[in-house]
Design an enzyme around this catalytic site. Structure first.
Site: not given
Ligand SMILES: NC(=O)c1ccc[n+]([C@@H]2O[C@H](COP(=O)([O-])OP(=O)(O)OC[C@H]3O[C@@H](n4cnc5c(N)ncnc54)[C@H](O)[C@@H]3O)[C@@H](O)[C@H]2O)c1
Ligand SMILES: [Zn+2]
Length: 374
Positions: A155, A197, A239, A249, A260, A277
């Site tokens: 996705k 998660e 997953k 889905e 969720h 989240h």
């Molecule tokens: N496609 C899917 O199936 C799916 C599933 C769940 C969530 N999502 C999406 O994922 C997004 C959230 O992802 P997330 O929680 O990873 O957030 P994110 O990508 O914003 O990362 C969180 C923060 O951590 C920082 N960061 C990332 N890796 C780092 C590292 N190794 N060291 C230091 N800082 C680091 C990033 O710059 C950011 O500030 C949402 O947009 C959500 O909709 C998608």
């Molecule tokens: Zn989730």
């Protein structure tokens, strides 16, 4: 001798297969995998030109290692850096990426490497799904959430002002490299958020994983490499198993949404500002467990264990809402994508390790669950 053996175990790379016919791919989990990015891409018969898309936090940490590995293996990478945070999942950022790809003359066999958290994965994956009607991409996730969730399953998408993830596609990666060393620099709050998660997979699919988490949570919180690899690999297996049975889905994939319904509602009414989240779905999963106990026979001891594991992981399990905030929460839940014909549907647990989806829940039952997390 013993030291050598333990080192070998520490450096072990685990592999999870996602068997989607001619779109099958591997998820590799272990240390130092960014250094293997180039050689592993070589095996995928991809074009020479590629783009690494990363964000302003992650690029300074890991982009040069990724680019070096690619260049050494004969690829010609360009780096595209986008702003860190959810605002990067926007069509104007997508357009900027397209322009950079065109400037670097990426063609049909060229590929994109998504190096970052879920934001970068969703954005770069969407760019890959649409540029030249679709080019290959590789995920190198760097947050715990991205390791166990967003990088697997195909996705991809971006947000509109009207709501999150409203524009997107299904586009499976060619390879996912979960380099657990990237998690060393992840801020504590982001790490704990990802654990929500991880715990979810135990509740929806795997009582043994849930028990392993109960036993090994302290090690996991210390980011012990062996524990991390084992747990991430198990989550990816789950997953992958769910996605393979229901890629687009139509049914089973809905179980991934446990917690969720309330979680997304809380994120929406706080305008995506207050909760990460994982924090929102931690409260959401405890609320779903409370509803499950009343309506679906979830034993009260399982509810207690669920609540306790989230607490021990340092995640919120309670929320104080005024009457008007509760009304807003209900409105937000009715707007969520999981609603069909105006009915709020839930994934409910029967016991830890087994859930059912598409369950209609009366408003009064939701109110009682909210009382229980108040
Ligand atoms: N496609 C899917 O199936 C799916 C599933 C769940 C969530 N999502 C999406 O994922 C997004 C959230 O992802 P997330 O929680 O990873 O957030 P994110 O990508 O914003 O990362 C969180 C923060 O951590 C920082 N960061 C990332 N890796 C780092 C590292 N190794 N060291 C230091 N800082 C680091 C990033 O710059 C950011 O500030 C949402 O947009 C959500 O909709 C998608
Ligand atoms: Zn989730």
């Amino acid at each position: 001798m013993r030291r050598l053996a333990s080192k070998r175990i520490l450096n072990r790379v685990r592999s999870v297969n996602v068997p989607l016919g001619n779109r099958r791919y591997e998820i590799a989990i272990g240390p130092k995998l960014i250094q293997e990015l180039g050689p592993r891409c070589q095996k995928l018969s991809l074009g020479r030109r590629c783009a690494v898309i990363s964000d302003t936090n992650v690029a300074p940490l890991f982009a040069s290692a990724a680019q070096r590995s690619l260049a050494k293996a004969g690829f010609d990478p360009v780096l595209i850096t986008v702003p860190a945070g959810e605002t990067a999942k926007a069509l104007r950022v997508v357009e900027r990426c397209y322009e950079e790809l065109a400037k670097h003359r990426l063609e049909r066999k060229s590929f994109i490497v998504a190096l970052g958290g879920g934001v970068v994965g969703d954005l770069a994956g969407f760019v890959a799904a649409t540029y030249l009607r679709g080019i290959p991409f590789v995920q190198v996730p760097t947050t715990l959430l991205a390791h166990v969730d967003s990088s697997v399953g195909g996705k991809v998408g971006v947000n509109l002002k009207a709501g999150k993830n409203l524009v997107g596609a299904f586009h499976q990666p060619k390879l996912v490299l979960c380099d657990i060393q990237t998690l060393k620099t992840l801020p504590e709050r982001e790490f704990r958020s990802g654990l929500a998660e991880v715990i979810k997979y135990g509740i929806i699919y795997d009582a043994e994983l849930f028990m392993l988490l109960e036993r090994n949570l302290p090690k996991l919180l210390k980011r012990n490499p062996g524990t991390l690899s084992e747990v991430i690999a198990r989550c990816c297996e789950i997953k992958a198993d769910v996605v393979v049975q229901d890629e687009k889905e139509g049914g089973l994939r809905a179980i991934l949404n446990f917690g969720h319904t309330v979680g997304h509602g809380l994120e929406a009414i706080s305008r995506y500002g207050k909760y990460l989240h994982g924090e929102a779905i931690s409260i959401g999963q405890v609320a779903a467990a409370e509803i499950s106990a009343r309506q679906n026979g979830l034993p009260s001891d399982d509810v207690r264990r669920i609540r306790s594991l989230f607490e021990k992981a340092g995640l919120p399990t309670q929320v104080k809402l005024t009457a008007s905030e509760r009304r807003q929460l209900f409105d937000a839940m009715r707007l969520d994508k999981k609603v069909s014909a105006g009915e709020i549907q839930f994934v409910l647990a029967e016991r830890i390790g087994k859930v059912v989806w598409g369950k209609r829940v009366e408003q009064t039952a939701i109110q009682m669950a909210l009382d229980a997390v108040q």
